[in-house]
Write a protein that holds these residues in place. Structure first.
Motif, PDB file in Angstrom:
ATOM      1  N   ALA A 427      -3.286  38.118  23.835  1.00 54.50           N
ATOM      2  CA  ALA A 427      -2.979  36.977  24.685  1.00 54.50           C
ATOM      3  C   ALA A 427      -2.568  35.793  23.823  1.00 54.50           C
ATOM      4  CB  ALA A 427      -4.211  36.622  25.513  1.00 54.50           C
ATOM      5  N   PRO A 428      -1.765  34.897  24.367  1.00 54.37           N
ATOM      6  CA  PRO A 428      -1.361  33.717  23.604  1.00 54.37           C
ATOM      7  C   PRO A 428      -2.580  32.927  23.148  1.00 54.37           C
ATOM      8  CG  PRO A 428      -0.107  33.901  25.653  1.00 54.37           C
ATOM      9  CD  PRO A 428      -1.189  34.913  25.727  1.00 54.37           C
ATOM     10  N   VAL A 429      -2.505  32.377  21.938  1.00 55.05           N
ATOM     11  CA  VAL A 429      -3.610  31.593  21.401  1.00 55.05           C
ATOM     12  C   VAL A 429      -3.122  30.186  21.098  1.00 55.05           C
ATOM     13  CG1 VAL A 429      -4.786  33.571  20.417  1.00 55.05           C
ATOM     14  CG2 VAL A 429      -3.094  32.370  19.040  1.00 55.05           C
ATOM     15  N   GLU A 430      -4.055  29.243  21.111  1.00 58.61           N
ATOM     16  CA  GLU A 430      -3.718  27.876  20.753  1.00 58.61           C
ATOM     17  C   GLU A 430      -3.507  27.782  19.242  1.00 58.61           C
ATOM     18  OE1 GLU A 430      -5.956  24.824  23.518  1.00 58.61           O
ATOM     19  OE2 GLU A 430      -7.342  26.297  22.681  1.00 58.61           O
ATOM     20  N   VAL A 431      -2.404  27.173  18.831  1.00 58.24           N
ATOM     21  CA  VAL A 431      -2.141  27.003  17.399  1.00 58.24           C
ATOM     22  C   VAL A 431      -3.132  26.024  16.805  1.00 58.24           C
ATOM     23  CG1 VAL A 431      -0.460  26.218  15.692  1.00 58.24           C
ATOM     24  CG2 VAL A 431       0.290  27.570  17.655  1.00 58.24           C
ATOM     25  N   THR A 457      -8.897  22.954  14.115  1.00 56.76           N
ATOM     26  CA  THR A 457      -8.863  24.357  13.713  1.00 56.76           C
ATOM     27  C   THR A 457      -7.473  24.916  13.975  1.00 56.76           C
ATOM     28  OG1 THR A 457     -11.217  24.663  14.171  1.00 56.76           O
ATOM     29  CG2 THR A 457      -9.856  26.648  14.090  1.00 56.76           C
ATOM     30  N   LEU A 458      -6.930  25.627  12.987  1.00 55.05           N
ATOM     31  CA  LEU A 458      -5.642  26.304  13.128  1.00 55.05           C
ATOM     32  C   LEU A 458      -5.886  27.789  13.374  1.00 55.05           C
ATOM     33  CD1 LEU A 458      -3.623  24.688  10.181  1.00 55.05           C
ATOM     34  CD2 LEU A 458      -3.467  24.121  12.603  1.00 55.05           C
ATOM     35  N   SER A 459      -5.223  28.335  14.369  1.00 55.73           N
ATOM     36  CA  SER A 459      -5.352  29.766  14.630  1.00 55.73           C
ATOM     37  C   SER A 459      -4.459  30.585  13.710  1.00 55.73           C
ATOM     38  CB  SER A 459      -5.011  30.072  16.091  1.00 55.73           C
ATOM     39  OG  SER A 459      -3.669  29.692  16.374  1.00 55.73           O
ATOM     40  N   VAL A 460      -3.410  29.964  13.169  1.00 55.03           N
ATOM     41  CA  VAL A 460      -2.480  30.618  12.238  1.00 55.03           C
ATOM     42  C   VAL A 460      -2.103  29.602  11.175  1.00 55.03           C
ATOM     43  CG1 VAL A 460      -1.536  32.228  13.953  1.00 55.03           C
ATOM     44  CG2 VAL A 460      -0.507  29.962  13.679  1.00 55.03           C
ATOM     45  N   LEU A 486      -1.102  24.280   5.662  1.00 58.27           N
ATOM     46  CA  LEU A 486      -2.522  24.625   5.677  1.00 58.27           C
ATOM     47  C   LEU A 486      -2.716  26.054   6.155  1.00 58.27           C
ATOM     48  CD1 LEU A 486      -3.967  21.372   7.304  1.00 58.27           C
ATOM     49  CD2 LEU A 486      -3.692  21.897   4.887  1.00 58.27           C
ATOM     50  N   PRO A 487      -3.770  26.707   5.672  1.00 56.57           N
ATOM     51  CA  PRO A 487      -4.078  28.061   6.140  1.00 56.57           C
ATOM     52  C   PRO A 487      -4.761  28.026   7.501  1.00 56.57           C
ATOM     53  CG  PRO A 487      -5.741  27.335   4.587  1.00 56.57           C
ATOM     54  CD  PRO A 487      -4.711  26.242   4.638  1.00 56.57           C
ATOM     55  N   ALA A 488      -4.922  29.167   8.108  1.00 54.29           N
ATOM     56  CA  ALA A 488      -5.672  29.263   9.357  1.00 54.29           C
ATOM     57  C   ALA A 488      -7.142  28.951   9.095  1.00 54.29           C
ATOM     58  CB  ALA A 488      -5.519  30.662   9.954  1.00 54.29           C
ATOM     59  N   GLY A 489      -7.805  28.380  10.105  1.00 55.28           N
ATOM     60  CA  GLY A 489      -9.228  28.091   9.982  1.00 55.28           C
ATOM     61  C   GLY A 489      -9.534  26.625  10.179  1.00 55.28           C
ATOM     62  N   PRO A 490     -10.819  26.246  10.063  1.00 55.81           N
ATOM     63  CA  PRO A 490     -11.238  24.853  10.248  1.00 55.81           C
ATOM     64  C   PRO A 490     -10.677  23.956   9.143  1.00 55.81           C
ATOM     65  CG  PRO A 490     -13.104  26.364  10.374  1.00 55.81           C
ATOM     66  CD  PRO A 490     -11.957  27.142   9.831  1.00 55.81           C
ATOM     67  N   GLN A 491     -10.309  22.731   9.505  1.00 52.57           N
ATOM     68  CA  GLN A 491      -9.752  21.767   8.563  1.00 52.57           C
ATOM     69  C   GLN A 491     -10.432  20.415   8.772  1.00 52.57           C
ATOM     70  OE1 GLN A 491      -7.672  23.102   6.489  1.00 52.57           O
ATOM     71  NE2 GLN A 491      -7.085  24.954   7.609  1.00 52.57           N
ATOM     72  N   THR A 510       0.537  17.258  14.585  1.00 54.55           N
ATOM     73  CA  THR A 510       1.560  18.251  14.906  1.00 54.55           C
ATOM     74  C   THR A 510       1.421  19.437  13.970  1.00 54.55           C
ATOM     75  OG1 THR A 510       3.086  16.528  15.655  1.00 54.55           O
ATOM     76  CG2 THR A 510       4.027  18.684  15.174  1.00 54.55           C
ATOM     77  N   ALA A 511       1.282  20.637  14.535  1.00 57.00           N
ATOM     78  CA  ALA A 511       1.174  21.871  13.757  1.00 57.00           C
ATOM     79  C   ALA A 511       2.388  22.737  14.058  1.00 57.00           C
ATOM     80  CB  ALA A 511      -0.114  22.605  14.094  1.00 57.00           C
ATOM     81  N   THR A 512       3.088  23.179  13.012  1.00 54.41           N
ATOM     82  CA  THR A 512       4.281  24.013  13.165  1.00 54.41           C
ATOM     83  C   THR A 512       4.064  25.334  12.448  1.00 54.41           C
ATOM     84  OG1 THR A 512       5.657  22.006  13.172  1.00 54.41           O
ATOM     85  CG2 THR A 512       6.775  24.125  12.879  1.00 54.41           C
ATOM     86  N   PRO A 513       3.784  26.422  13.189  1.00 55.61           N
ATOM     87  CA  PRO A 513       3.627  27.730  12.537  1.00 55.61           C
ATOM     88  C   PRO A 513       4.950  28.179  11.908  1.00 55.61           C
ATOM     89  CG  PRO A 513       2.862  27.757  14.825  1.00 55.61           C
ATOM     90  CD  PRO A 513       3.632  26.504  14.639  1.00 55.61           C
ATOM     91  N   VAL A 514       4.852  29.088  10.936  1.00 59.66           N
ATOM     92  CA  VAL A 514       6.054  29.621  10.295  1.00 59.66           C
ATOM     93  C   VAL A 514       6.891  30.340  11.345  1.00 59.66           C
ATOM     94  CG1 VAL A 514       6.951  31.191   8.545  1.00 59.66           C
ATOM     95  CG2 VAL A 514       4.886  29.863   8.090  1.00 59.66           C
ATOM     96  N   GLY A 515       8.121  29.852  11.535  1.00 64.79           N
ATOM     97  CA  GLY A 515       9.013  30.454  12.513  1.00 64.79           C
ATOM     98  C   GLY A 515       8.620  30.186  13.941  1.00 64.79           C
TER      99      GLY A 515
END
Length: 700
Positions: A427-431, A457-460, A486-491, A510-515
């Motif tokens: 299922a879709p996850v929050e970035v 927290t970043l999911s990816v 940043l990597p996935a995980g708590p920040q 603002t979080a921008t995942p790769v691609g």
């Protein structure tokens, strides 16, 4: 909490110049272990490693142990029974078969300890902990909707000694309340030192993976984050052997066997329980059937019926959380149930996708509700609606495959229940999620300093920017607070924003995942410098009309004209109002005579709270002082040796055979130094720091 509050090394290097000083450090707490030889003479003269603030014992055998400590002034405390703690951690690297692990007690500045045993005790170890008080830590919003919580970074948890990741339970069933069996007399800074000492002792003394409790609360109503990762996750603690999995352990800092917790402590406990149980959808007034994992009270596999809010003594052979707190738990549970309504309790889903699926839940009051099922493509594949306090609906999911997300929604005023059914594509996850900012209002009187801490927290893995804008609009950012991959995980990062002018701002993350597509979240920030520099001229007053310390003066500065209220509070309740009205810009000074409606307030510790209200909100500056109108009690125990007892520290004046002697003494029994002729006539009085003089004692 390992990893939760730590950035990757490269990010920490980038942000180190932005970091504010920590409240304390791991170097401020240390522990030394000593074997105590058994035997009456050895126990009374146990070798200590030097000054210490906290003490615990481990002992082997079926007997009991008590201890007392001596201050640097030579005063011994009363004997205190060592209370056995909870036993080994379920995922501990080491246990102590046959040993009792005693609770850690705050004993203040001590230099010596004595022990005594009763019954069969075949081994005894003493754990001496030195924990230095630092500045009072800042309380911040942990996550959206939570009460203010002192994060592990603020009380300076030692992450280096935590070597095992936290264990997460799939559900939370109940809360277990504890007390630390320590002193009830400590300052806010000492409370944080107690928490640091407990963590060190739990890890290096009991060989648990981290501090045993999920949360701790001090006498001032301050809530501390305990075991790492456990603010909103079901982290398994080490607070109640056999009952750790699926429970949240909350410890009240103090001893409540024969004393009651402060109003502030009880109010904080209610707020914390109301929020934490709501996350888990647990009815605080419900009963829970729990299968014991095994301990001295309930052998493994025993089914135990417990209240959703229970005391440690309900699950283990202990007096914890003390008779007073245990008796209050039904009242506390009722207060929790009435806080933050409406709520959704006990959501359950039974069945498999492709067949009949039954949804059940209970609402705290009749409300409109909906149940919605959505597939991974975002299409609604099932829906139901109704009104009432009981939800019981069966969905015919014939022909539905893949993975489906479900939501039981009781409206915007309560926390929804969510979950998934089936399998297939994820299922879709929050970035970006779990965003929090503390403090969100920055003032010159912000407790704990002016560093604003942002967590998320970043999911990816993603590229993240944090930009600060004026809330009034504008496309150009005022500050770039963060720009990094940043990597996935708590920040976490922090920045001192106190140099900004008074005003309202917004922080855009603002979080921008790769691609991927950029995702933004906005948080409000207020800088309010309207009030600053609260001072209390006399932290100790004695408003008894004798002309000495009868009043105190409160001073502060205002940036502009605003409505002001100055109140005197105790335990969170207003007991006197000093001033209400508008005041203009510049320095202010208000004198208070220590009375409410002409009556002198009872002796005790109070807070002066100066609150200003402006378009940006409300800001309060807080100071503390003590009122003391009661003179010390001096008792002549032995005229021949000039031995006295004193109820509180004071200056003692003794006239013996016409010779006047003056000496400062601590509370307790003391002997006045005198080398003259045998005392024939004695007259003595004591005066405390507030200028109160007790009754004169004479002999004959």
């Amino acid at each position: 909490m390992r990893g939760q509050f730590a950035m990757k090394r490269f990010l920490a290097a980038c942000l180190i110049a932005l970091a504010a000083p920590a409240a304390a450090s791991a170097a401020d707490v240390s522990m030394t272990v000593r074997d105590v030889p058994l035997g009456s003479r050895s126990l009374q003269a146990a070798a200590t490693p030097g000054p210490f603030d906290m003490l615990a014992v481990h002992w082997r055998g079926s007997g009991t142990v008590s201890f007392r400590t001596q201050s640097a002034h030579g005063v011994w405390t009363s004997w205190q029974d060592a209370d056995a703690d909870t036993g080994p951690d379920p995922d501990s690297t080491e246990a102590h078969p046959g040993w009792h692990d005693g609770s850690l007690a705050w004993v203040g500045g001590s230099v010596r300890a004595a022990f005594r045993t009763q019954g069969n005790v075949t081994g005894l170890k003493a754990y001496y902990v030195s924990s230095k008080p630092g500045r009072t830590p800042h309380r911040g919003l942990a996550i959206a909707g939570s009460p203010a919580i002192v994060a592990r970074t603020e009380w300076a948890a030692d992450t280096k000694i935590v070597t095992v990741k936290p264990v997460i339970s799939p559900t939370l069933q109940l809360a277990i309340i504890h007390h630390t069996a320590s002193t009830n007399a400590y300052t806010p800074a000492q409370a944080a030192a107690i928490v640091r000492g407990i963590q060190l002792y739990h890890v290096q003394g009991n060989h648990w993976n981290d501090i045993g409790y999920n949360f701790l609360i001090d006498r001032y109503g301050t809530i501390y984050e305990g075991r790492g990762g456990g603010i909103d996750q079901n982290v398994v603690g080490a607070h109640s052997l056999g009952f750790n999995d699926g429970t949240v352990g909350i410890a009240l800092i103090g001893d409540f066997q024969n004393a009651q917790p402060t109003d502030a402590m009880q109010q904080a406990l209610v707020k914390l329980l109301a929020w934490r149980l709501d996350i888990a959808h647990v009815d605080p007034l419900s009963k829970v059937t729990y299968v014991s994992g095994g301990n001295l009270k309930f052998k493994k596999g025993t089914k135990v019926t417990l209240n959703a809010i229970s005391g440690h003594t309900d699950t283990y052979l202990t007096d914890c959380p003390g008779t007073d707190v245990e008796s209050r738990l039904p009242t506390i549970a009722a207060a929790v149930a009435a806080t933050g309504l409406p709520k959704l309790y006990a959501p359950t889903v039974k069945g498999k996708l492709g067949g009949a699926v039954r949804f059940q839940a209970t609402l705290s009051s009749p409300l409109p509700w909906t149940i919605t099922m959505t597939n991974t493509a975002g299409t609604v594949v099932g829906h139901a609606a109704g009104t009432g306090s009981t939800i019981d609906w069966t969905w015919d999911s014939t022909g539905v495959t893949g993975k489906v997300s479900w939501v039981i929604d009781g409206g915007p005023s309560l926390k929804n229940a969510t979950g998934t059914l089936g399998s297939g594509s994820a299922a879709p996850v929050e970035v970006i999620s779990g965003t929090s900012i503390a403090p969100s209002t920055i003032t010159p009187v912000t407790p704990g300093g002016t560093a604003t801490i942002v967590q998320f927290t970043l999911s990816v893995p993603a590229s993240v920017t944090a930009l600060l804008y004026p809330s009034s609009g504008g496309t150009k950012p005022l500050l770039t607070l963060l720009s990094a991959s940043l990597p996935a995980g708590p920040q976490i990062y922090q920045r001192d924003l106190s140099s900004l002018p008074t005003g309202a701002y917004k922080l855009v993350l603002t979080a921008t995942p790769v691609g991927g597509v950029p995702v933004s979240l906005t948080q409000a920030i207020v800088v309010d410098k309207t009030i600053s520099t609260l001072g209390v001229s006399a932290p100790l007053i004695s408003p008894n009309g004798d002309g000495y310390l009868d009043s105190t003066q409160f001073t502060f500065s205002l940036e502009r004209t605003v409505p002001i209220q100055v109140t005197i509070q105790r335990g969170g309740a207003i007991v006197a109002t000093v001033y209400t009205g508008e005041l203009g810009p510049g320095p202010q000074a208000l004198v208070w005579l220590g009375t409410a409606n002409g009556a002198v307030l009872p002796d005790g510790e109070y807070q002066v709270v100066v609150t200003e209200i402006d378009p940006l909100g409300s800001v309060s500056a807080i100071g503390t002082f003590t009122s003391d109108t009661t003179g010390p009690t001096l008792t002549l125990v032995d005229p021949a040796t000039l031995t006295f007892t004193l109820s509180e520290p004071a200056s003692v004046t003794v006239v013996v055979n016409g010779q006047t002697l003056v000496q400062s003494e601590l509370a307790g029994t003391f002997r006045f130094p005198y080398s003259g002729a045998p005392p024939i006539s004695i007259s003595a009085s004591a005066r405390d720091a507030a200028g109160n003089t007790g009754a004169t004692v004479t002999s004959p």
